[in-house]
Write a protein that holds these residues in place. Structure first.
Motif, PDB file in Angstrom:
ATOM      1  N   SER A 220     -49.325 -13.244  59.427  1.00  8.23           N
ATOM      2  CA  SER A 220     -50.447 -12.308  59.467  1.00  8.23           C
ATOM      3  C   SER A 220     -51.091 -12.097  58.105  1.00  8.23           C
ATOM      4  N   ARG A 221     -50.384 -12.469  57.015  1.00  7.66           N
ATOM      5  CA  ARG A 221     -50.822 -12.237  55.639  1.00  7.66           C
ATOM      6  C   ARG A 221     -50.983 -10.752  55.352  1.00  7.66           C
ATOM      7  N   LEU A 222     -50.194  -9.924  56.044  1.00  7.57           N
ATOM      8  CA  LEU A 222     -50.269  -8.485  55.868  1.00  7.57           C
ATOM      9  C   LEU A 222     -49.061  -7.967  55.101  1.00  7.57           C
ATOM     10  N   PRO A 223     -49.273  -6.981  54.221  1.00  3.78           N
ATOM     11  CA  PRO A 223     -48.160  -6.324  53.543  1.00  3.78           C
ATOM     12  C   PRO A 223     -47.554  -5.291  54.490  1.00  3.78           C
ATOM     13  N   PRO A 224     -46.429  -4.668  54.133  1.00  2.00           N
ATOM     14  CA  PRO A 224     -45.816  -3.669  55.021  1.00  2.00           C
ATOM     15  C   PRO A 224     -46.621  -2.382  55.145  1.00  2.00           C
ATOM     16  N   VAL A 225     -47.438  -2.060  54.147  1.00  2.00           N
ATOM     17  CA  VAL A 225     -48.288  -0.857  54.176  1.00  2.00           C
ATOM     18  C   VAL A 225     -49.644  -1.222  53.596  1.00  2.00           C
ATOM     19  N   PRO A 226     -50.679  -0.380  53.812  1.00  2.00           N
ATOM     20  CA  PRO A 226     -51.990  -0.670  53.217  1.00  2.00           C
ATOM     21  C   PRO A 226     -51.910  -0.752  51.694  1.00  2.00           C
ATOM     22  N   VAL A 227     -52.627  -1.713  51.131  1.00  7.12           N
ATOM     23  CA  VAL A 227     -52.668  -1.903  49.676  1.00  7.12           C
ATOM     24  C   VAL A 227     -54.112  -1.826  49.199  1.00  7.12           C
ATOM     25  N   ILE A 228     -54.346  -0.983  48.187  1.00  6.94           N
ATOM     26  CA  ILE A 228     -55.660  -0.873  47.559  1.00  6.94           C
ATOM     27  C   ILE A 228     -55.519  -1.306  46.104  1.00  6.94           C
ATOM     28  N   GLY A 229     -56.313  -2.264  45.720  1.00  4.06           N
ATOM     29  CA  GLY A 229     -56.230  -2.795  44.370  1.00  4.06           C
ATOM     30  C   GLY A 229     -57.040  -1.970  43.385  1.00  4.06           C
TER      31      GLY A 229
END
Length: 221
Positions: free
Chosen positions: A80-89
């Protein structure tokens, strides 16, 4: 079913991976107005001290400073190319390599440093909702793939039953469907187990099964 956008972030927790420089006060103040608590994990030997496995996707958001190379290690799902939680750079130097590193960590939104209070809500809105939307899309794709595999099992089971009982395709399908309902299983799962029973050696006791034929009679296999 229409995807429902999340607009209220009250009760959330922001984990800000950065080195204190003063600009983060604006971020913290704005997040507090939105009902989001703000924590700053310690950075020891250039690595943030956080337990990724303990993060909760329905509550936690990671703000990662792109200027801190290798500050956090996130295992992004390879499918899915998803991290475990939302990431904001958090973007300071707009170098392609640093932006790429944030994307590889699964960032779905960016916030320019020094942070301007008016940009925080938009970044939070996009980052969290893009994460939720991609998660939902991936789950739907997984469900469709599972159904596709299941339909193959149904077709194979129908053909096998036709060969062993002489039923036509409609009657073989109906027989399998009736027995799956009696077993309180989905048709796909029942057919997968039906095929597994047939694949066992002849002397295996569990290989014997019965399929309800038209008229209520059963034939052993």
């Amino acid at each position: 079913m229409t995807f429902r956008l999340l607009q209220n972030f009250k009760g959330g927790r922001a984990l800000v991976i950065t080195k204190r420089a003063g600009w983060e006060t604006t971020l913290e103040t704005t997040l507090a107005k939105l009902g989001v608590a703000c924590d700053y994990p310690d950075i020891v030997d250039s690595r943030a001290q956080i337990d990724i496995a303990a993060l909760l996707p329905e509550r936690d958001i990671l703000f990662i400073d792109g200027d801190l190379e290798g500050a956090v290690a996130i295992e992004v799902d390879p499918a899915s190319r998803l991290p475990p939680v939302p990431v904001i750079g958090l973007v300071g130097v707009e170098a392609p390599s640093r932006l790429k590193a944030l994307v590889n960590l699964g960032a779905t939104s960016f916030l320019r440093k020094p942070v301007h209070g008016g940009a925080v809500y938009t970044s939070l809105f996009l980052g969290i909702n893009q994460f939720l939307l991609r998660t939902e899309m991936y789950e739907k794709l997984q469900d469709l793939e599972s159904r596709r595999r299941g339909r193959r099992a149904v077709i194979r089971a129908v053909v096998a039953l036709m060969q062993e009982t002489g039923l036509n395709d409609d009657d073989a399908y109906s027989a399998l469907r009736r027995d799956s309902m009696r077993a309180r299983q989905s048709l796909e799962l029942y057919c997968e187990e039906f095929l597994k029973r047939r694949a066992r050696p002849p002397d295996t006791p569990d290989r014997t099964s019965s399929v309800t034929l038209q008229g209520g009679n059963k034939q052993a296999m």
